[in-house]
Design a protein around this motif. Structure first.
Motif, PDB file in Angstrom:
ATOM      1  N   GLY A  88       0.831  -1.207   0.000  1.00  0.00           N
ATOM      2  CA  GLY A  88       0.000   0.000   0.000  1.00  0.00           C
ATOM      3  C   GLY A  88       0.858   1.246   0.000  1.00  0.00           C
ATOM      4  O   GLY A  88       2.003   1.242   0.434  1.00  0.00           O
ATOM      5  N   TRP A  89       0.310   2.328  -0.536  1.00  0.00           N
ATOM      6  CA  TRP A  89       1.067   3.564  -0.680  1.00  0.00           C
ATOM      7  C   TRP A  89       1.318   4.238   0.658  1.00  0.00           C
ATOM      8  O   TRP A  89       0.439   4.311   1.526  1.00  0.00           O
ATOM      9  N   GLN A  90       2.529   4.767   0.781  1.00  0.00           N
ATOM     10  CA  GLN A  90       2.845   5.639   1.897  1.00  0.00           C
ATOM     11  C   GLN A  90       2.428   7.064   1.527  1.00  0.00           C
ATOM     12  O   GLN A  90       2.354   7.407   0.348  1.00  0.00           O
ATOM     13  N   PRO A  91       2.142   7.920   2.507  1.00  0.00           N
ATOM     14  CA  PRO A  91       1.808   9.318   2.184  1.00  0.00           C
ATOM     15  C   PRO A  91       2.933   9.985   1.405  1.00  0.00           C
ATOM     16  O   PRO A  91       4.119   9.726   1.642  1.00  0.00           O
ATOM     17  N   VAL A  92       2.569  10.830   0.465  1.00  0.00           N
ATOM     18  CA  VAL A  92       3.550  11.607  -0.293  1.00  0.00           C
ATOM     19  C   VAL A  92       3.647  12.984   0.341  1.00  0.00           C
ATOM     20  O   VAL A  92       2.653  13.709   0.448  1.00  0.00           O
ATOM     21  N   ARG A  93       4.839  13.347   0.763  1.00  0.00           N
ATOM     22  CA  ARG A  93       5.071  14.628   1.417  1.00  0.00           C
ATOM     23  C   ARG A  93       5.502  15.640   0.360  1.00  0.00           C
ATOM     24  O   ARG A  93       6.574  15.514  -0.222  1.00  0.00           O
ATOM     25  N   LEU A  94       4.648  16.619   0.129  1.00  0.00           N
ATOM     26  CA  LEU A  94       4.841  17.595  -0.947  1.00  0.00           C
ATOM     27  C   LEU A  94       5.116  18.974  -0.361  1.00  0.00           C
ATOM     28  O   LEU A  94       4.407  19.427   0.539  1.00  0.00           O
ATOM     29  N   THR A 110      -7.573  17.392  -6.939  1.00  0.00           N
ATOM     30  CA  THR A 110      -8.849  16.994  -7.529  1.00  0.00           C
ATOM     31  C   THR A 110      -8.647  15.845  -8.511  1.00  0.00           C
ATOM     32  O   THR A 110      -9.425  14.876  -8.529  1.00  0.00           O
ATOM     33  N   LEU A 111      -7.601  15.926  -9.328  1.00  0.00           N
ATOM     34  CA  LEU A 111      -7.285  14.839 -10.253  1.00  0.00           C
ATOM     35  C   LEU A 111      -6.948  13.555  -9.497  1.00  0.00           C
ATOM     36  O   LEU A 111      -7.391  12.456  -9.867  1.00  0.00           O
ATOM     37  N   LEU A 112      -6.182  13.683  -8.420  1.00  0.00           N
ATOM     38  CA  LEU A 112      -5.790  12.501  -7.649  1.00  0.00           C
ATOM     39  C   LEU A 112      -6.976  11.859  -6.939  1.00  0.00           C
ATOM     40  O   LEU A 112      -7.000  10.637  -6.747  1.00  0.00           O
ATOM     41  N   ALA A 113      -7.959  12.668  -6.560  1.00  0.00           N
ATOM     42  CA  ALA A 113      -9.158  12.109  -5.925  1.00  0.00           C
ATOM     43  C   ALA A 113      -9.889  11.161  -6.872  1.00  0.00           C
ATOM     44  O   ALA A 113     -10.568  10.227  -6.422  1.00  0.00           O
ATOM     45  N   GLU A 114      -9.738  11.392  -8.173  1.00  0.00           N
ATOM     46  CA  GLU A 114     -10.344  10.518  -9.173  1.00  0.00           C
ATOM     47  C   GLU A 114      -9.428   9.345  -9.533  1.00  0.00           C
ATOM     48  O   GLU A 114      -9.880   8.218  -9.699  1.00  0.00           O
ATOM     49  N   PRO A 117      -7.894   7.607  -5.191  1.00  0.00           N
ATOM     50  CA  PRO A 117      -8.556   8.203  -4.020  1.00  0.00           C
ATOM     51  C   PRO A 117      -7.966   7.775  -2.681  1.00  0.00           C
ATOM     52  O   PRO A 117      -8.110   8.482  -1.685  1.00  0.00           O
ATOM     53  N   GLU A 118      -7.265   6.634  -2.662  1.00  0.00           N
ATOM     54  CA  GLU A 118      -6.693   6.164  -1.396  1.00  0.00           C
ATOM     55  C   GLU A 118      -5.323   6.767  -1.106  1.00  0.00           C
ATOM     56  O   GLU A 118      -4.766   6.569  -0.024  1.00  0.00           O
ATOM     57  N   LEU A 119      -4.780   7.527  -2.043  1.00  0.00           N
ATOM     58  CA  LEU A 119      -3.444   8.110  -1.862  1.00  0.00           C
ATOM     59  C   LEU A 119      -3.529   9.382  -1.019  1.00  0.00           C
ATOM     60  O   LEU A 119      -4.299  10.294  -1.320  1.00  0.00           O
ATOM     61  N   ARG A 120      -2.718   9.439   0.003  1.00  0.00           N
ATOM     62  CA  ARG A 120      -2.687  10.590   0.910  1.00  0.00           C
ATOM     63  C   ARG A 120      -1.533  11.514   0.523  1.00  0.00           C
ATOM     64  O   ARG A 120      -0.388  11.065   0.385  1.00  0.00           O
ATOM     65  N   VAL A 121      -1.841  12.798   0.355  1.00  0.00           N
ATOM     66  CA  VAL A 121      -0.825  13.803   0.062  1.00  0.00           C
ATOM     67  C   VAL A 121      -0.786  14.803   1.211  1.00  0.00           C
ATOM     68  O   VAL A 121      -1.832  15.321   1.623  1.00  0.00           O
ATOM     69  N   GLU A 276       5.722   4.665  -7.180  1.00  0.00           N
ATOM     70  CA  GLU A 276       4.490   4.877  -7.944  1.00  0.00           C
ATOM     71  C   GLU A 276       3.663   6.020  -7.373  1.00  0.00           C
ATOM     72  O   GLU A 276       3.067   6.815  -8.120  1.00  0.00           O
ATOM     73  N   ALA A 277       3.611   6.130  -6.050  1.00  0.00           N
ATOM     74  CA  ALA A 277       2.810   7.186  -5.430  1.00  0.00           C
ATOM     75  C   ALA A 277       3.383   8.562  -5.760  1.00  0.00           C
ATOM     76  O   ALA A 277       2.640   9.495  -6.103  1.00  0.00           O
TER      77      ALA A 277
END
Length: 297
Positions: A88-94, A110-114, A117-121, A276-277
């Motif tokens: 599973g993806w780890q949060p991406v720190r931006l 908004t694009l990532l929510a589509e 959706p499970e990826l946390r930024v 990948e995330a």
């Protein structure tokens, strides 16, 4: 066998210079950092630190181990990225410069929510001067930054830049004033970003090239303050188009000589390029920036 967490503390000390700064960066107490580095010295069997006035500095052996620590951290990062598909993806720190944080990032989310959706930024708004260093130091996974014509930013080993696109920079004047050439603004008060920033150095150089030294009465890192000071008739300035998002400028804008643009780019550590995330977030930022450019004047 060395403990990776302690190796990271040594690596951080080699970057930041003081135990206090390492502690602040990693949310530890200075005493915890000192204790862990002392344990690392025992594991190494040689002195890694030596007194330097009231501070400490790395010994030659400490510097050598810090270089190995950087490679170990890279390998750890690559291994975690390879396991992402199974764990599973780890949060991406931006970290994003303010104009991007206010315009490009919301559209990318908004694009990532589509798309994922499970990826946390997790977002922090930081100036490029700070965010690019912190990316190198592993506080962030991805950065949005900029560079001005003739002011190329430092390229650190292990960090990869990828261009998002160009962002025009224009003169900004109060809405009731007509578009005015730069050379005719020598008697105006100016608002600029703080001294030491690439934006400030570049803007001052534009004025000097036009034949005058700008009267910089207002010094503000927040470009919203620039807009309000200009709108109220107290100053003129130079602002990038990105600040307006997809809306028309409420100020009068005029082209600068040569119609200069700043380059907006993303930066990642080479060790996380296959994550990948991180790539999903970078691609969403690229698409959001491209969409912004299509609707911009």
């Amino acid at each position: 066998m060395f403990e990776l967490r302690r190796l990271r503390l040594l690596h951080e000390l080699s970057l930041r210079g003081t135990i206090a700064e390492v502690a602040a960066s990693l949310s530890y107490s200075p005493s915890t950092v000192s204790q862990q580095l002392a344990l690392l010295e025992r594991e190494a069997g040689v002195a890694l630190l030596e007194p330097d006035g009231r501070r400490v500095r790395l010994t030659p052996q400490g510097r050598m181990l810090a270089e190995h620590a950087a490679r170990a951290l890279d390998l750890d990062e690559r291994a975690r990225a390879a396991l992402t598909a199974h764990t599973g993806w780890q949060p991406v720190r931006l970290a994003a410069m303010p104009t991007a944080a206010e315009t490009i990032v919301p559209a990318a989310l908004t694009l990532l929510a589509e798309r994922a959706p499970e990826l946390r930024v997790e977002l922090a708004e930081l100036a490029p001067e700070e965010s690019l260093f912190e990316l190198w130091a592993r506080r962030f996974d991805l950065v949005i930054a900029e560079q001005y014509p003739g002011y190329t930013r430092e390229r650190r080993d292990g960090v990869v830049h990828e261009l998002l696109g160009d962002d025009p920079i224009r003169i900004a004047l109060p809405s009731l004033e007509p578009p005015t050439p730069l050379a005719q603004l020598r008697d105006h008060a100016w608002v600029m970003e703080p001294e030491g920033t690439a934006a400030r150095q570049w803007a001052v150089q534009q004025c000097r090239a036009a034949g005058f030294e700008p009267d910089v009465r207002f010094d503000a890192a927040d470009l919203t303050a620039h807009v309000r000071l200009i709108a109220a008739g107290h100053a003129v300035g130079m602002l990038p188009d990105l600040i307006w998002g997809d809306e028309p400028s409420p100020l009068t804008v005029a082209d600068l000589p040569g119609s200069p643009v700043r380059e907006v780019f993303t930066a990642v550590r080479a060790a996380s390029r296959d994550d990948e995330a991180v790539e999903l977030v970078r691609a969403a930022l690229a698409d959001a920036f491209a969409a912004h450019r299509r609707v911009s004047p």
